[in-house]
Design a protein around this motif. Structure first.
Motif: not given
Lengths: 216, 241
Positions: A122-124, A128, B101, B104-107
């Motif tokens: 999911l891009g973490a 993160q 989610y 958020h991790v990509r701001r």
């Protein structure tokens, strides 16, 4: 030891020693336990075995070893910590750390193995992902802190040996209970025991309140 | 002008266990195409998707993503790809936290502006504050699809995303993914054991058997005149494994 004014310094010393011991154990043990739970390396099983063995450390033996280390002729004698709250805190840290590390490690390692991959897809970033795993394990981390606090508050053998149970200086609830029992003042010893249990209950109610918020 | 392929796999070999390995001599996935990945359970569909997502690296061979070697550690490239897993796991948080989610991790600041329409479209709006761990299997699957789509990926990897859904929700998911593809021009690799679904959704179909790529061709050829006998048998529902 009958009035609140006499009990208060003992209770306050118990809270200070146990509180500081748990704080320092948590500052060291939580990050180390998280690292242990997330990492795979050769020799990990040896460290895990050592941590588990540490959970079975007899407090009296820890007290005795620290006594020898901190006594005037011992290698750490120059610190002048014997029969001081610092020595009691050190003893409790030694006893608490294996519990904090061990429970944290298991809590982190119990997060489903597929979760990191799903978060990454999911891009973490790796950091993160690590943060989210720690958040998922937060109930276990709270349990580690609660267990350490319970052990600290109820510990008597090691703190007696390295603290000396000196009135107004190193006397805590548990050592006071042993003293009063020895003197035959059972009602006082029982009252102190009740205070100890009430303090433990209040602190655990506070921790459990946080814990239930994160449990399903 | 033709756009360069999204993925190119050359002599990719992945040893998964002593009894299973994936071996693909050549596979090219063009930009904007929907590749249906079909094959029986254990054929290697999930392994291939994990290689494409960068979650796993091949034992040997090369995978390139937009012309660059796919190393799995280039976060900018990885963030252009999203994957829906066969058994989605949710964080111990609300439905909203989970669907947002990836944002958020990509701001991404306007997370709610993207998540609200998706929740609405997937019928999850009323559950927005509910603990995601209390959802049913079907709702979890819908949420997993939603959280992958809201990040608006250029490549969407789907690993049996409708396995736990009833027919109405299968149709809903296919519609939602179709709409997003239309809007974003995504490239999709859709692993499914449902040949009817592959026929409905894919422009190109690949058959995997025992870790080997048997045939890859356009949808019509795959179903009407496949070149490999095993593909013919698979399409006709015969046991080929």
């Amino acid at each position: 030891m009958e009035t609140f004014l006499q009990v208060w310094p003992v209770l306050w010393m118990s809270l200070q020693v146990s509180g500081l011991a748990v704080l320092i154990s948590s500052l060291i043990g939580l990050p180390f336990g998280v690292w242990m739970g997330l990492s795979q390396f050769s020799g990990k099983s040896l460290i895990v075995s050592l941590v588990h063995t540490g959970m079975a450390l007899p407090p009296v033996v820890v007290g005795l070893l620290l006594y020898l280390l901190l006594s005037r002729s011992g290698p750490l004698g120059s610190l002048g910590w014997l029969f001081s709250p610092q020595a009691m805190i050190l003893a409790q840290i030694v006893l608490d750390l294996p519990f904090v590390i061990g429970i944290t490690m298991i809590a982190v390692a119990s997060v489903p193995a597929e979760l990191p991959g799903q978060l990454r897809s999911l891009g973490a970033t790796p950091n993160q992902v690590r943060w989210e795993i720690v958040r998922e394990a937060r109930a276990g981390l709270l349990l580690a802190v609660a267990t350490a606090f319970g052990r600290s508050l109820s510990e008597v053998g090691a703190v007696w040996l390295v603290g000396g149970n000196i009135e107004g200086q190193t006397r805590v609830l548990t050592t006071a209970i042993v003293l009063e029992t020895g003197k035959g003042n059972f009602s006082v010893a029982l009252s102190l025991g009740a205070i100890l249990l009430i303090v433990a209950l209040i602190i655990n109610l506070f921790l459990v309140r946080f814990q239930w918020r994160v449990l399903p | 002008m033709n756009r360069p392929p999204v993925y190119e796999l050359d002599a990719v070999y992945k040893k998964q266990s002593d009894s299973f390995s994936l071996e693909i001599s050549r596979l090219v996935i063009a930009s904007g195409e929907t590749l249906g990945l079909v094959g029986p359970t254990g054929a290697g569909k999930s392994t291939l998707l994990r290689l494409l997502s960068g979650l796993e690296m091949p034992s040997s061979g090369a995978i390139s993503l937009w012309g660059h070697r796919h190393e799995g550690n280039n976060i900018e490239s990885l963030r252009r790809v999203a994957m829906v897993h066969q058994r989605p796991l949710m964080l111990s948080e609300s439905v909203r936290y989970n669907i947002e989610y990836g944002l958020h991790v990509r701001r991404v600041k306007s997370a709610q502006q993207r998540s609200d329409p998706m929740l609405e479209r997937l019928g999850l709006s009323r559950l927005v504050n509910q603990d995601a761990r209390t959802l049913s299997g079907g709702q979890l699957q819908l949420l997993a699809i939603g959280r992958a789509l809201v990040v608006e990926p250029e490549v969407l990897l789907l690993d049996e995303p409708t396995a736990h859904l009833d027919p109405a929700n299968v149709a809903l998911v296919e519609d939602v993914i179709g709409e997003q593809k239309q809007r974003l021009g995504m490239t999709i690799v859709w692993a499914t054991h449902n040949l009817f679904q592959a026929r409905r959704t894919a422009s190109k179909i690949a058959l995997l058997l025992s870790g080997r790529l048997i045939e890859i061709t356009d949808r019509e050829t795959f179903f009407d005149s496949p070149s490999d006998e095993r593909t013919k048998d698979f399409v006709q529902g015969k046991m080929v494994y």
